[in-house]
Design a protein around this motif. Structure first.
Motif, PDB file in Angstrom:
ATOM      1  N   ILE A   1      -2.427  -1.863   9.831  1.00 38.54           N
ATOM      2  CA  ILE A   1      -0.921  -1.684   9.933  1.00 38.54           C
ATOM      3  C   ILE A   1      -0.740  -1.025  11.274  1.00 38.54           C
ATOM      4  O   ILE A   1       0.320  -1.550  11.948  1.00 38.54           O
ATOM      5  CB  ILE A   1      -0.713  -0.663   8.962  1.00 38.54           C
ATOM      6  CG1 ILE A   1      -0.687  -1.326   7.585  1.00 38.54           C
ATOM      7  CG2 ILE A   1       0.756   0.010   9.359  1.00 38.54           C
ATOM      8  CD1 ILE A   1      -0.560  -0.346   6.507  1.00 38.54           C
TER       9      ILE A   1
ATOM     10  N   ILE B   1      -7.899   6.067   9.743  1.00 32.25           N
ATOM     11  CA  ILE B   1      -7.226   4.971  10.446  1.00 32.25           C
ATOM     12  C   ILE B   1      -7.105   5.166  11.907  1.00 32.25           C
ATOM     13  O   ILE B   1      -7.288   4.342  12.668  1.00 32.25           O
ATOM     14  CB  ILE B   1      -6.050   4.733   9.829  1.00 32.25           C
ATOM     15  CG1 ILE B   1      -6.367   4.297   8.455  1.00 32.25           C
ATOM     16  CG2 ILE B   1      -5.059   4.008  10.350  1.00 32.25           C
ATOM     17  CD1 ILE B   1      -4.944   4.172   7.373  1.00 32.25           C
TER      18      ILE B   1
ATOM     19  N   PHE C   1       0.765  -1.203  -0.110  1.00 34.02           N
ATOM     20  CA  PHE C   1       0.044  -0.056   0.120  1.00 34.02           C
ATOM     21  C   PHE C   1       0.729   1.236  -0.006  1.00 34.02           C
ATOM     22  O   PHE C   1       0.558   2.313   0.869  1.00 34.02           O
ATOM     23  CB  PHE C   1      -0.705  -0.223   1.140  1.00 34.02           C
ATOM     24  CG  PHE C   1      -2.091  -1.139   1.064  1.00 34.02           C
ATOM     25  CD1 PHE C   1      -3.043  -0.766   0.178  1.00 34.02           C
ATOM     26  CD2 PHE C   1      -1.869  -2.301   1.897  1.00 34.02           C
ATOM     27  CE1 PHE C   1      -4.192  -1.926   0.262  1.00 34.02           C
ATOM     28  CE2 PHE C   1      -2.967  -3.253   1.956  1.00 34.02           C
ATOM     29  CZ  PHE C   1      -4.092  -3.064   1.054  1.00 34.02           C
TER      30      PHE C   1
ATOM     31  N   ASP D   1      -1.033   4.581  -0.706  1.00 32.77           N
ATOM     32  CA  ASP D   1      -1.710   5.256   0.371  1.00 32.77           C
ATOM     33  C   ASP D   1      -0.928   5.552   1.560  1.00 32.77           C
ATOM     34  O   ASP D   1      -0.943   6.762   2.109  1.00 32.77           O
ATOM     35  CB  ASP D   1      -2.585   4.123   0.919  1.00 32.77           C
ATOM     36  CG  ASP D   1      -3.877   3.795   0.102  1.00 32.77           C
ATOM     37  OD1 ASP D   1      -4.636   4.630  -0.413  1.00 32.77           O
ATOM     38  OD2 ASP D   1      -4.032   2.507  -0.132  1.00 32.77           O
ATOM     39  N   MET D   2       0.268   4.963   1.481  1.00 34.36           N
ATOM     40  CA  MET D   2       1.395   5.232   2.757  1.00 34.36           C
ATOM     41  C   MET D   2       2.046   6.581   2.359  1.00 34.36           C
ATOM     42  O   MET D   2       2.087   7.496   3.169  1.00 34.36           O
ATOM     43  CB  MET D   2       2.357   4.065   3.077  1.00 34.36           C
ATOM     44  CG  MET D   2       1.743   2.808   3.459  1.00 34.36           C
ATOM     45  SD  MET D   2       0.709   2.935   4.875  1.00 34.36           S
ATOM     46  CE  MET D   2       1.914   3.518   6.320  1.00 34.36           C
TER      47      MET D   2
ATOM     48  N   ARG E   1      -9.225  -3.442   1.612  1.00 39.42           N
ATOM     49  CA  ARG E   1      -8.166  -2.547   1.647  1.00 39.42           C
ATOM     50  C   ARG E   1      -8.199  -1.535   3.019  1.00 39.42           C
ATOM     51  O   ARG E   1      -7.197  -1.280   3.691  1.00 39.42           O
ATOM     52  CB  ARG E   1      -8.387  -1.238   0.343  1.00 39.42           C
ATOM     53  CG  ARG E   1      -7.452  -0.020   0.580  1.00 39.42           C
ATOM     54  CD  ARG E   1      -7.747   0.899  -0.569  1.00 39.42           C
ATOM     55  NE  ARG E   1      -7.161   2.122  -0.366  1.00 39.42           N
ATOM     56  CZ  ARG E   1      -7.808   3.204  -1.162  1.00 39.42           C
ATOM     57  NH1 ARG E   1      -8.788   3.040  -1.636  1.00 39.42           N
ATOM     58  NH2 ARG E   1      -7.176   4.314  -0.678  1.00 39.42           N
TER      59      ARG E   1
ATOM     60  N   LEU F   1      -5.210  -1.658   5.942  1.00 38.10           N
ATOM     61  CA  LEU F   1      -4.736  -0.360   6.245  1.00 38.10           C
ATOM     62  C   LEU F   1      -4.873   0.044   7.821  1.00 38.10           C
ATOM     63  O   LEU F   1      -4.127   0.206   8.556  1.00 38.10           O
ATOM     64  CB  LEU F   1      -5.391   0.795   5.420  1.00 38.10           C
ATOM     65  CG  LEU F   1      -4.899   0.989   4.191  1.00 38.10           C
ATOM     66  CD1 LEU F   1      -5.758   2.176   3.684  1.00 38.10           C
ATOM     67  CD2 LEU F   1      -3.516   1.200   3.966  1.00 38.10           C
TER      68      LEU F   1
END
Length: 271
Positions: free
Chosen positions: A192, A88, A59, A62-63, A185, A189
């Motif tokens: 994480i 998140i 990802f 996104d990161m 997804r 995320l």
């Protein structure tokens, strides 16, 4: 082959942590059938580190977006793309709180193998039903604050072996009407921060317990878990672009049935 148990458990952990199938149940089944020693918290921390690396690499877009947004925020600038960071964070906080409470109250009792098997099957049915009846109309960019919190609240149930962190988050995502890939997804995320904190906590526990650090074995665990987790994540996202969660629900039912059979009909491995 030396370290065969480390190699196999790293593969199982890397795949089961990112697929909606739950690692806890797999670990119990392997422990029941094969007498392998517990490698301790340091080895588990190494596996978490490998899985974390795999998710960050997969990802990376996104990161990267979240990192750029964070830098802009720290500079006092507004950034419309900061929404994902907030989602998140808002999803992680209730999950951490619930995990802390349930771990103290229920986790020990419900870690019994038969309960794990039952939860594995029960939440497989919930995943299947949610996937079949859930609408497929929303993308992650449309997620509201309250929805992120709801997903995080339910993800806290993953402290119970057999539930699956990815599985429960994806289930709630489907109930809320998100596309299968978007539900997966966000679930990944949202994992994480948990994997990162879990790895650090396990490393701390291993350090305070005075566990010996086997650098070679830890590196092998981290590398194998990273490769396996990356492949499993890529497979999950590829599959969901074309298929449904049904295959994972069926697999969970079969695994739960195998665990129940092993518990009732087979003697545990003699150590």
């Amino acid at each position: 082959m030396p370290n065969i148990d480390i190699l196999i458990m790293a593969i199982i952990r890397g795949a089961a942590e990112v697929l909606p199938v739950d690692f806890g149940a797999h670990g119990l089944l392997v422990a029941w059938l094969i007498c392998w020693p517990d490698r301790g918290q340091q080895m588990a921390a190494a596996a978490d580190g490998g899985i974390l690396l795999a998710l960050v690499l997969y990802f990376w877009r996104d990161m990267g977006q979240m990192l750029r947004s964070l830098i802009r925020i720290l500079r006092g600038k507004r950034d419309p793309n900061a929404r994902l960071i907030a989602q998140i964070l808002l999803g992680s906080l209730p999950a951490f709180a619930i995990v802390f409470v349930l771990r103290q109250v229920l986790a020990v009792e419900l870690a019994q193998p038969i309960y794990v098997a039952v939860l594995l099957v029960a939440f497989a049915v919930v995943l299947y039903v949610a996937d079949q009846v859930g609408l497929t109309v929303r993308r992650l960019e449309q997620m509201k604050t309250g929805q992120a919190i709801v997903v995080g609240l339910f993800q806290g149930l993953a402290v119970l072996p057999g539930v699956s962190r990815i599985g429960i988050a994806a289930t709630v995502g489907r109930i809320l009407g998100y596309e299968r890939t978007e539900a997966a997804r966000f679930a990944l995320l949202l994992t994480i921060p948990w994997i990162a904190s879990s790895g650090l906590y396990r490393a701390y526990l291993g350090w305070t317990a005075g566990e010996a650090v086997d650098g070679e074995a830890m590196l092998l665990t981290a590398a194998v878990a990273a490769i396996t987790a990356f492949i499993a994540t890529a497979f999950l996202m590829y599959w969901l672009r074309r298929g449904t969660f049904t295959v994972f629900a069926v697999y969970r039912v079969l695994l739960g049935g195998a665990l129940i059979y092993a518990l009732t009909a087979l003697a545990p491995a003699s150590c």
